[in-house]
Write a protein that holds these residues in place. Structure first.
Motif, PDB file in Angstrom:
ATOM      1  N   SER A  27       0.825  -1.203   0.000  1.00 45.74           N
ATOM      2  CA  SER A  27       0.000   0.000   0.000  1.00 45.74           C
ATOM      3  C   SER A  27       0.861   1.256   0.000  1.00 45.74           C
ATOM      4  O   SER A  27       0.551   2.239  -0.677  1.00 45.74           O
ATOM      5  N   SER A  31       1.001   4.150  -2.793  1.00 44.33           N
ATOM      6  CA  SER A  31       0.815   5.561  -2.452  1.00 44.33           C
ATOM      7  C   SER A  31       1.911   6.429  -3.047  1.00 44.33           C
ATOM      8  O   SER A  31       1.689   7.614  -3.337  1.00 44.33           O
ATOM      9  N   GLU A  79     -15.610  -0.905  -4.282  1.00 44.86           N
ATOM     10  CA  GLU A  79     -14.951  -0.317  -3.112  1.00 44.86           C
ATOM     11  C   GLU A  79     -15.581  -0.670  -1.768  1.00 44.86           C
ATOM     12  O   GLU A  79     -15.023  -0.320  -0.733  1.00 44.86           O
ATOM     13  N   ASP A  93      -8.061  -3.666  -0.214  1.00 39.77           N
ATOM     14  CA  ASP A  93      -7.662  -2.468  -0.948  1.00 39.77           C
ATOM     15  C   ASP A  93      -8.868  -1.614  -1.329  1.00 39.77           C
ATOM     16  O   ASP A  93      -8.769  -0.718  -2.160  1.00 39.77           O
ATOM     17  N   GLN A  94     -10.012  -1.919  -0.716  1.00 43.19           N
ATOM     18  CA  GLN A  94     -11.219  -1.156  -1.019  1.00 43.19           C
ATOM     19  C   GLN A  94     -11.175   0.204  -0.329  1.00 43.19           C
ATOM     20  O   GLN A  94     -10.728   0.320   0.810  1.00 43.19           O
ATOM     21  N   ARG A  95     -11.643   1.228  -1.025  1.00 40.66           N
ATOM     22  CA  ARG A  95     -11.614   2.598  -0.521  1.00 40.66           C
ATOM     23  C   ARG A  95     -13.005   3.222  -0.688  1.00 40.66           C
ATOM     24  O   ARG A  95     -13.311   3.757  -1.766  1.00 40.66           O
ATOM     25  N   GLY A 136      -7.163   6.228  -5.874  1.00 43.23           N
ATOM     26  CA  GLY A 136      -6.160   5.916  -4.859  1.00 43.23           C
ATOM     27  C   GLY A 136      -5.013   6.910  -4.887  1.00 43.23           C
ATOM     28  O   GLY A 136      -4.525   7.356  -3.835  1.00 43.23           O
ATOM     29  N   LEU A 139      -6.329  10.150  -3.257  1.00 43.77           N
ATOM     30  CA  LEU A 139      -6.466  10.083  -1.798  1.00 43.77           C
ATOM     31  C   LEU A 139      -5.099  10.094  -1.117  1.00 43.77           C
ATOM     32  O   LEU A 139      -4.919  10.739  -0.078  1.00 43.77           O
ATOM     33  N   ASN A 171     -11.475   8.860   4.996  1.00 43.21           N
ATOM     34  CA  ASN A 171     -11.197   7.509   4.525  1.00 43.21           C
ATOM     35  C   ASN A 171     -11.821   6.395   5.356  1.00 43.21           C
ATOM     36  O   ASN A 171     -11.956   5.270   4.853  1.00 43.21           O
TER      37      ASN A 171
END
Length: 816
Positions: A27, A31, A79, A93-95, A136, A139, A171
């Protein structure tokens, strides 16, 4: 449990397991994917506006011909989990915030379907993976930009905390478990408690809200599973027939079901007020008012880039809205059920325009907050509070606490009356509780540093000051002057802890003590435990023993732990505690200097301390807690065990023996025993068994002691054995003689003396918490029974004199 040094040896990350660590690293890599070769984070932040524009324009282009409802539902399916079976937050990994970002871009378009286009020719499902990646990036970039301001303390010392809080608000969805969330809302808003107050102010009752929320869920799931079942039936028939041609109408049914599920799901996922009224039996007018409170409408055109930039900075129009309406009476859910994480804010906003109604509600909110906090504390401690709404005298400005001792006169001339929400007295421990029902403001949730500072001072700061004021008076004077000017004697109290309970979800606000101190929210070198009412409730459901809770209070309020461990959520720290990892060894040089009879530290001791006392970021640890609660709530079918505090079986047996009937030392000393490291607990169990075996072999009494010097004083444990032919009273008296003399000699502040018979049964328990002091008779007793002098106990043993000896604590050897 897995550790990872993210910035050299002076900083580390703790994840729940290797999979969690691997996912966390992935992750982080994702990012940072926007970094160009040779670019730093500062460089990325500097070109942040350009990155935002690039990503937003790409998303807008990808969905320019699509039905907004199709895109929103496809993003929701990507998500947010439809079912929780097997779900692990730490590996997901869902947002959910990604759905809101896309919804913002579609809102700026101003219409559900662009004019002159066929939305079925857009194929929006193909764009979802790319949109997921781009949201992603947005965010992550937004968080980097916020943190950049925080590192520069652009708006004061709490800028960094405000940035973290904004990220948490954007988030993190489902901040509360459903049974606690709904139970608290019922206590606050049901007509049973508020009558018609909500109907008068909002146009609907709490019960209407619940029925509408459930009807939205039911209508959605009925249609979703109907489409799934139809597609499954058509596909099954085709397979069963050897994949021969089917009737055209059957093929069309299967195609329509596939579209509803996976390709063009907007119509299937949307609903009208009339449909919800039919499904809920709530009058249409009330349904419309509920939907209006929790929705945002597609409207005039706007600038999607500006909207997304504002969103990433904390200006979230979906903070209290989880529905989008197209202006033609159709609604669709973005990511969470209506009212999730925000019902109280919505209701309070509707009440504040009516002064009398607001005062009535505010009083009720405070009663609910206090009563709920006291109920959960009672469950944790296994006893009712000694005092509720305790009215006592505090010193006037300029008057020292010591002037309010039991010998004080003319109390009203030097002090004024104040109130504490609750005081628990458990054995020789006092726990002060303060409760704050006030909410964090809308502006603070959006990252306004000055408002956040003010809100924290009015909640966390005030609760801290009030709890520590009571704690300080008890520590200094051993009692309090009550409102009727009578003296409450608390001289038997040896340990005082404070708890500050807040009705709001605290998230990172309650775990970032270092920043609260620097921001002048907390103005003391002592800390209370700052906790939300929800987290207090969950912890009360999980812990099995009051002593476990006392140990958690100590760990969370001890400066080494509270200043070095940081998590986005209190429950991550709590789960780390249950696994035995929330711990910083006390400074060995300080311990050796402060307490008598403790051996001098080695270089290994010092190195272990230095490697342990470092800033530690705690990742998600709540997966086992989630699984247990989801099963109990009926959200999953797979049973999951309740998380438990990890401790050696023999130690737990001793703790449970002490707790049964509240034997001497059952609360405070049990926490001391549970504080032992795993290897030390095993050593203690072996030592007890060896002592019993020795008595079996020679029919003589044996005893030893182990010192547990640390951050919370100098507890000492004395274990003795009783031969079969020796009377229990004689054996107990012999152990007490030794234990009392040794405790006095080394100036231990508390001692537990436990006598075992040859079968391993406990025959007597004594607890001595007399403060260390001068006592000539005990000095003489120590000489008479031949105690090893203190100056000898702490010396290193020369190599030639070394022999095998049992180590019951990594810091202490057996001593006589």
């Amino acid at each position: 449990m897995a550790n990872h040094n993210d910035s050299g040896p002076d900083r580390r990350i703790i994840s729940a397991d290797e999979k969690g660590l691997e996912f966390a690293i992935q992750s982080m890599a994702s990012s940072l994917a926007s970094l160009r070769a040779g670019e730093t984070l500062a460089d990325l932040v500097a070109r942040g506006p350009d990155v935002i524009r690039e990503q937003v324009e790409a998303i807008a282009k990808a969905v320019r011909k699509a039905d907004a409802f199709d895109v929103i539902e496809l993003m929701r399916l990507r998500e947010t989990p439809i079912v929780l079976e097997g779900y692990r937050e730490s590996l997901s990994d869902q947002r959910p915030a990604a759905v809101e970002l896309v919804a913002l871009i579609l809102l700026a378009r101003g219409m559900r379907v662009p004019p002159g286009v066929d939305p079925r020719a857009a194929h929006p499902a193909r764009a979802i993976p790319d949109i997921h990646d781009r949201t992603g990036t947005l965010l992550s970039l937004g968080q980097f930009m916020l943190l950049s301001d925080g590192q520069a303390e652009k708006f004061g010392p709490l800028t960094s905390l405000a940035a973290t809080y904004v990220g948490h608000e954007l988030n993190v969805k489902f901040k509360q478990y459903a049974h606690i969330h709904d139970g608290l809302n019922h206590a606050l808003f049901s007509s049973e408690h508020l009558g018609a107050l909500l109907v008068e102010s909002l146009g609907f009752a709490y019960e209407d809200f619940l029925l509408v929320r459930e009807a939205i869920r039911t209508v959605y799931l009925d249609r979703f599973f109907a489409a799934r079942d139809t597609l499954g039936e058509v596909s099954g028939e085709w397979e069963a027939s050897g994949r021969r041609d089917q009737a055209p109408e059957r093929v069309e049914q299967g195609r329509a079901a596939a579209d509803d599920l996976m390709f063009f799901p907007g119509e299937r996922a949307s609903f009208t007020a009339a449909e919800i009224a039919d499904a809920s039996a709530v009058p249409l007018g009330r349904v419309e008012r509920v939907l209006e409170r929790f929705s945002v409408a597609l409207g005039g055109e706007g600038d999607p880039v500006a909207a997304v930039a504002s969103f990433l900075a904390g200006d979230n129009p979906f903070r209290s809205a989880s529905l989008i309406t197209d202006g033609a009476g159709n609604y669709i859910t973005m990511n969470v059920p209506i009212g999730t994480d925000c019902l109280r804010q919505v209701v309070e906003a509707g009440l504040k325009g009516h002064a009398a109604r607001w005062r009535r509600y505010e009083k009720h909110r405070m009663i609910v907050s206090e009563q709920s906090s006291i109920r959960y504390m009672t469950e944790l401690l296994g006893t009712d509070p000694a005092h509720v709404n305790l009215k006592y005298f505090r010193p006037n400005p300029g008057v020292s606490r010591g002037e309010l001792s039991s010998a004080a006169t003319n109390i009203t001339s030097i002090a004024e009356q104040t109130e504490a929400d609750a005081l628990f007295l458990v054995e020789d421990v006092a726990i002060c509780v303060e409760v704050k029902g006030r909410s964090v403001s809308h502006q603070a949730r959006g990252g306004h540093v000055q408002r956040l500072t003010g809100d924290l001072r009015a909640t966390v700061g005030d609760a801290t000051n009030q709890a520590l004021r009571l704690e300080g008076l008890i520590r200094t004077n051993g009692g309090l002057w009550l409102e009727n000017q009578t003296w409450l004697d608390l001289s038997a109290v040896r340990e005082v802890r404070s708890v500050a309970v807040c009705l709001d979800d605290m998230g990172p606000l309650g775990t970032a003590l270092d920043e609260l101190v620097r921001g002048n929210v907390i103005k003391s070198d002592r800390f209370p435990w700052i906790v939300s009412l929800h987290d207090l409730a969950i912890i009360s459901e999980v812990l099995d023993r009051p002593a476990e809770f006392l140990l958690y209070l100590r760990r969370r309020t001890e400066s080494e732990v509270s200043l070095n461990y940081w998590a986005i959520d209190e429950l991550d720290l709590f789960m780390l505690f249950l696994s035995g990892q929330l711990y910083v060894e006390p400074d060995p040089d300080r311990i050796s200097e402060e307490f008598l009879g403790v051996r001098r530290p080695t270089n290994g001791d010092r190195q272990r301390y230095r490697s342990n006392a470092v800033p530690t970021r705690v990742m998600t640890h709540t997966d086992p807690l989630d699984a247990w609660i989801y099963f109990n709530e009926g959200s999953v079918r797979e049973p999951s065990p309740k998380p438990k505090f990890e401790s050696h079986r023999s130690v737990l047996e001793l703790v449970d023996f002490l707790q049964d009937g509240n034997k001497p030392g059952w609360f405070r000393f049990s926490a001391d025993l549970l504080n032992l490291a795993g290897e030390s607990q095993k050593g203690l169990a072996r030592g007890i068994n060896d002592l019993i075996a020795a008595t079996k072999a020679d029919s003589r009494p044996h005893h030893y002691f182990v010192g547990l010097a640390g951050a919370w004083g100098y507890p000492t444990l004395f274990i003795g054995t009783m031969p079969t032919k020796m009377s229990p009273s004689d054996a107990s008296r012999s152990l007490a003689t030794y234990g009392t003399a040794k405790k006095h000699q080394i100036k231990s502040d508390r001692a537990l003396m436990v006598l075992f018979d040859q079968r391993g049964n406990i025959r007597s328990v004594r607890y001595d918490n007399a403060p260390p002091g001068e006592h000539r008779e005990l000095d003489a007793l120590g000489e008479t029974i031949g105690l090893v002098p203190v100056e000898v106990m702490g010396r290193p043993v020369p190599p030639s004199a070394r022999r095998a000896t049992k180590r019951l604590n990594p810091r202490n050897k057996k001593h006589r």
